[in-house]
Each structure stands twice: as C-alpha cells, then as structure tokens.
Design a protein around this motif. Sequence first.
Motif, PDB file in Angstrom:
ATOM      1  N   GLU A  34       0.823  -1.211   0.000  1.00 44.93           N
ATOM      2  CA  GLU A  34       0.000   0.000   0.000  1.00 44.93           C
ATOM      3  C   GLU A  34       0.856   1.260   0.000  1.00 44.93           C
ATOM      4  OE1 GLU A  34      -3.814  -1.998   2.290  1.00 44.93           O
ATOM      5  OE2 GLU A  34      -2.540  -0.612   3.409  1.00 44.93           O
ATOM      6  N   LEU A  35       1.903   1.273   0.816  1.00 43.30           N
ATOM      7  CA  LEU A  35       2.794   2.441   0.857  1.00 43.30           C
ATOM      8  C   LEU A  35       3.532   2.637  -0.465  1.00 43.30           C
ATOM      9  CD1 LEU A  35       4.376   2.214   4.426  1.00 43.30           C
ATOM     10  CD2 LEU A  35       2.982   4.091   3.531  1.00 43.30           C
ATOM     11  N   LEU A  36       3.999   1.547  -1.057  1.00 43.34           N
ATOM     12  CA  LEU A  36       4.699   1.642  -2.340  1.00 43.34           C
ATOM     13  C   LEU A  36       3.778   2.174  -3.432  1.00 43.34           C
ATOM     14  CD1 LEU A  36       6.849  -1.602  -2.339  1.00 43.34           C
ATOM     15  CD2 LEU A  36       7.711   0.742  -2.548  1.00 43.34           C
ATOM     16  N   GLU A  37       2.577   1.654  -3.464  1.00 39.46           N
ATOM     17  CA  GLU A  37       1.626   2.049  -4.501  1.00 39.46           C
ATOM     18  C   GLU A  37       1.250   3.528  -4.395  1.00 39.46           C
ATOM     19  OE1 GLU A  37      -3.049   1.243  -5.441  1.00 39.46           O
ATOM     20  OE2 GLU A  37      -1.845  -0.472  -4.836  1.00 39.46           O
ATOM     21  N   THR A  38       1.035   3.995  -3.189  1.00 41.00           N
ATOM     22  CA  THR A  38       0.524   5.357  -3.020  1.00 41.00           C
ATOM     23  C   THR A  38       1.592   6.409  -2.770  1.00 41.00           C
ATOM     24  OG1 THR A  38       0.117   4.950  -0.665  1.00 41.00           O
ATOM     25  CG2 THR A  38      -1.725   4.566  -2.189  1.00 41.00           C
ATOM     26  N   HIS A  39       2.747   6.013  -2.186  1.00 41.11           N
ATOM     27  CA  HIS A  39       3.748   7.018  -1.803  1.00 41.11           C
ATOM     28  C   HIS A  39       5.179   6.669  -2.186  1.00 41.11           C
ATOM     29  CE1 HIS A  39       0.747   9.390   0.231  1.00 41.11           C
ATOM     30  NE2 HIS A  39       0.275   8.274   0.728  1.00 41.11           N
ATOM     31  N   GLY A  40       5.381   5.533  -2.846  1.00 41.57           N
ATOM     32  CA  GLY A  40       6.716   5.163  -3.288  1.00 41.57           C
ATOM     33  C   GLY A  40       7.685   4.879  -2.161  1.00 41.57           C
ATOM     34  N   LEU A  41       7.173   4.512  -0.995  1.00 43.43           N
ATOM     35  CA  LEU A  41       8.029   4.176   0.147  1.00 43.43           C
ATOM     36  C   LEU A  41       7.817   2.716   0.513  1.00 43.43           C
ATOM     37  CD1 LEU A  41       7.290   7.185   2.533  1.00 43.43           C
ATOM     38  CD2 LEU A  41       9.450   6.746   1.351  1.00 43.43           C
ATOM     39  N   ASN A  42       8.915   2.005   0.773  1.00 48.38           N
ATOM     40  CA  ASN A  42       8.735   0.673   1.327  1.00 48.38           C
ATOM     41  C   ASN A  42       8.588   0.805   2.845  1.00 48.38           C
ATOM     42  OD1 ASN A  42      11.334   0.489   2.603  1.00 48.38           O
ATOM     43  ND2 ASN A  42      12.235  -0.188   0.676  1.00 48.38           N
ATOM     44  N   LEU A  43       8.250  -0.279   3.510  1.00 52.85           N
ATOM     45  CA  LEU A  43       7.963  -0.219   4.937  1.00 52.85           C
ATOM     46  C   LEU A  43       9.195   0.162   5.754  1.00 52.85           C
ATOM     47  CD1 LEU A  43       5.549  -0.485   6.796  1.00 52.85           C
ATOM     48  CD2 LEU A  43       6.048  -2.921   7.019  1.00 52.85           C
ATOM     49  N   GLU A  45      11.653   2.113   4.772  1.00 54.49           N
ATOM     50  CA  GLU A  45      11.848   3.557   4.571  1.00 54.49           C
ATOM     51  C   GLU A  45      10.853   4.359   5.405  1.00 54.49           C
ATOM     52  OE1 GLU A  45      13.472   3.163  -0.028  1.00 54.49           O
ATOM     53  OE2 GLU A  45      11.320   3.442   0.359  1.00 54.49           O
ATOM     54  N   TYR A  46       9.589   3.948   5.387  1.00 59.09           N
ATOM     55  CA  TYR A  46       8.570   4.631   6.177  1.00 59.09           C
ATOM     56  C   TYR A  46       8.936   4.583   7.654  1.00 59.09           C
ATOM     57  CZ  TYR A  46       4.142   5.876   8.318  1.00 59.09           C
ATOM     58  OH  TYR A  46       3.183   6.491   9.086  1.00 59.09           O
ATOM     59  N   THR A  47       9.355   3.419   8.131  1.00 60.16           N
ATOM     60  CA  THR A  47       9.690   3.241   9.544  1.00 60.16           C
ATOM     61  C   THR A  47      10.884   4.107   9.935  1.00 60.16           C
ATOM     62  OG1 THR A  47       8.782   1.008   9.446  1.00 60.16           O
ATOM     63  CG2 THR A  47      10.195   1.513  11.315  1.00 60.16           C
ATOM     64  N   VAL A  48      11.881   4.204   9.073  1.00 63.58           N
ATOM     65  CA  VAL A  48      13.020   5.084   9.344  1.00 63.58           C
ATOM     66  C   VAL A  48      12.543   6.532   9.453  1.00 63.58           C
ATOM     67  CG1 VAL A  48      15.111   6.077   8.298  1.00 63.58           C
ATOM     68  CG2 VAL A  48      14.822   3.588   8.419  1.00 63.58           C
ATOM     69  N   LEU A  49      11.746   6.987   8.501  1.00 68.82           N
ATOM     70  CA  LEU A  49      11.230   8.356   8.546  1.00 68.82           C
ATOM     71  C   LEU A  49      10.430   8.590   9.824  1.00 68.82           C
ATOM     72  CD1 LEU A  49      10.045   8.878   4.842  1.00 68.82           C
ATOM     73  CD2 LEU A  49      12.227   9.573   5.875  1.00 68.82           C
ATOM     74  N   MET A  50       9.604   7.626  10.209  1.00 64.75           N
ATOM     75  CA  MET A  50       8.777   7.744  11.402  1.00 64.75           C
ATOM     76  C   MET A  50       9.639   7.896  12.655  1.00 64.75           C
ATOM     77  SD  MET A  50       6.155   4.950  13.029  1.00 64.75           S
ATOM     78  CE  MET A  50       7.531   3.896  13.467  1.00 64.75           C
ATOM     79  N   HIS A  51      10.638   7.029  12.806  1.00 62.74           N
ATOM     80  CA  HIS A  51      11.487   7.105  13.998  1.00 62.74           C
ATOM     81  C   HIS A  51      12.279   8.405  14.043  1.00 62.74           C
ATOM     82  CE1 HIS A  51      10.865   3.370  16.175  1.00 62.74           C
ATOM     83  NE2 HIS A  51      10.664   2.808  15.001  1.00 62.74           N
ATOM     84  N   LEU A  52      12.772   8.846  12.905  1.00 63.11           N
ATOM     85  CA  LEU A  52      13.497  10.119  12.887  1.00 63.11           C
ATOM     86  C   LEU A  52      12.569  11.274  13.246  1.00 63.11           C
ATOM     87  CD1 LEU A  52      15.790   9.675   9.770  1.00 63.11           C
ATOM     88  CD2 LEU A  52      16.468   9.630  12.193  1.00 63.11           C
ATOM     89  N   SER A  53      11.334  11.243  12.780  1.00 66.32           N
ATOM     90  CA  SER A  53      10.390  12.331  13.066  1.00 66.32           C
ATOM     91  C   SER A  53      10.070  12.423  14.550  1.00 66.32           C
ATOM     92  CB  SER A  53       9.090  12.152  12.269  1.00 66.32           C
ATOM     93  OG  SER A  53       8.257  11.175  12.854  1.00 66.32           O
ATOM     94  N   GLU A  54      10.182  11.315  15.265  1.00 70.16           N
ATOM     95  CA  GLU A  54       9.868  11.275  16.691  1.00 70.16           C
ATOM     96  C   GLU A  54      11.078  11.556  17.580  1.00 70.16           C
ATOM     97  OE1 GLU A  54       6.396   7.882  16.149  1.00 70.16           O
ATOM     98  OE2 GLU A  54       8.394   7.280  16.851  1.00 70.16           O
ATOM     99  N   SER A  55      12.232  11.750  16.989  1.00 70.12           N
ATOM    100  CA  SER A  55      13.473  11.921  17.739  1.00 70.12           C
ATOM    101  C   SER A  55      13.805  13.399  17.899  1.00 70.12           C
ATOM    102  CB  SER A  55      14.624  11.225  17.013  1.00 70.12           C
ATOM    103  OG  SER A  55      14.332   9.854  16.911  1.00 70.12           O
ATOM    104  N   PRO A  56      14.512  13.733  18.986  1.00 70.92           N
ATOM    105  CA  PRO A  56      14.927  15.125  19.161  1.00 70.92           C
ATOM    106  C   PRO A  56      15.725  15.611  17.947  1.00 70.92           C
ATOM    107  CG  PRO A  56      15.382  13.840  21.131  1.00 70.92           C
ATOM    108  CD  PRO A  56      14.951  12.867  20.065  1.00 70.92           C
ATOM    109  N   GLU A  57      15.382  16.783  17.480  1.00 77.13           N
ATOM    110  CA  GLU A  57      16.035  17.391  16.312  1.00 77.13           C
ATOM    111  C   GLU A  57      15.932  16.518  15.069  1.00 77.13           C
ATOM    112  OE1 GLU A  57      19.885  19.077  17.224  1.00 77.13           O
ATOM    113  OE2 GLU A  57      19.269  19.395  19.303  1.00 77.13           O
TER     114      GLU A  57
END
Length: 163
Positions: A34-43, A45-57
Amino acid sequence: MTNDPKQPLNPEEEAAWRALARAVLVLPRILEAELLETHGLNLAEYTVLMHLSESPERSLRMTELANRVALSVSGLTRVVERLSRQGLVERLKCPTDARGHLAHLTDKGFDRLVDAYPRHLEGVRRHVMDHLTGIDLPAFAAAVGTIAAADIPPSRRTLPPSA
C-alpha cells in the motif's frame, strides 16, 4: 499452558502460534504494498522516517536507528542512502564522536512522511485494529512487546540488548 519446552503445543497454542507466524509475514507485505503504490516508500523507509520524526532534532545515531527499526547497520545504511538520494534524509557526522554518523530527517522527508501517514494509518486500522475488537489491547500489546523485545542473536545485533 505448560512450561515444559519439550511438550508439544496443544491445539489452541498451535493455532495461536501459526496465526502469529503468518501475520508477522503477511502484514508487512500488505502494508508495504500500500505504501509503495501510493507514496513510493517501502515499509523500512517509512519506519526510518517515522522514527526520525519522533526523535529530538529529527536525528538519531545510525546504530540506535538500526536497533529501533530492527535492521542491521549495513541494511540501515542502504535504506538511508536511498532516502538520501531522494532528499528525505541526510547522513551527518556525529558532532560528539567523529567516528559516528547521524541520520537526520529533512523537511522534505518530514513532508513525505506526513503525506504517507494517513494511508498507512488506514491500512493499520483495516488490516490489524479492526480484527482486534473486543481483545484486551493493553494485554495484547504487553505480550507482543515481550515477544518483540526478545534478545536478537549476536550476529544480528548492533548494540547490546541493554542499550
């Protein structure tokens, strides 16, 4: 339930184990498609972005990030390189340790995550949460969390289990 590790699983245990094992394999594939089809991200990649977004700075040491997303350091390096080529993540030298590196989420990466989040949330609700109605979610989360916290074999570990 028995504590004898050599005792065969009873039918309920066997059914629970097989269902969990299948879910662990199937759910990531469904959510990733679903992520690949709609946003071009594999799981990953999404998880890395998510964890970075929740981290200080919006930054984490590469080894810490690898542990959080359950990837080897080399596997995480490949994911971060792909995200870097898209301008979603930057790899920076650690200011306190010249040998270490940080992964830093860029504004473009944050925007991509914000765009992908509703679709991912919809998939998690449909493929997981809708099937857990009536279940004691805190107990379920505690049990699955205990399973997920199991010690990773030393050959796959990036940091000691207590880190």
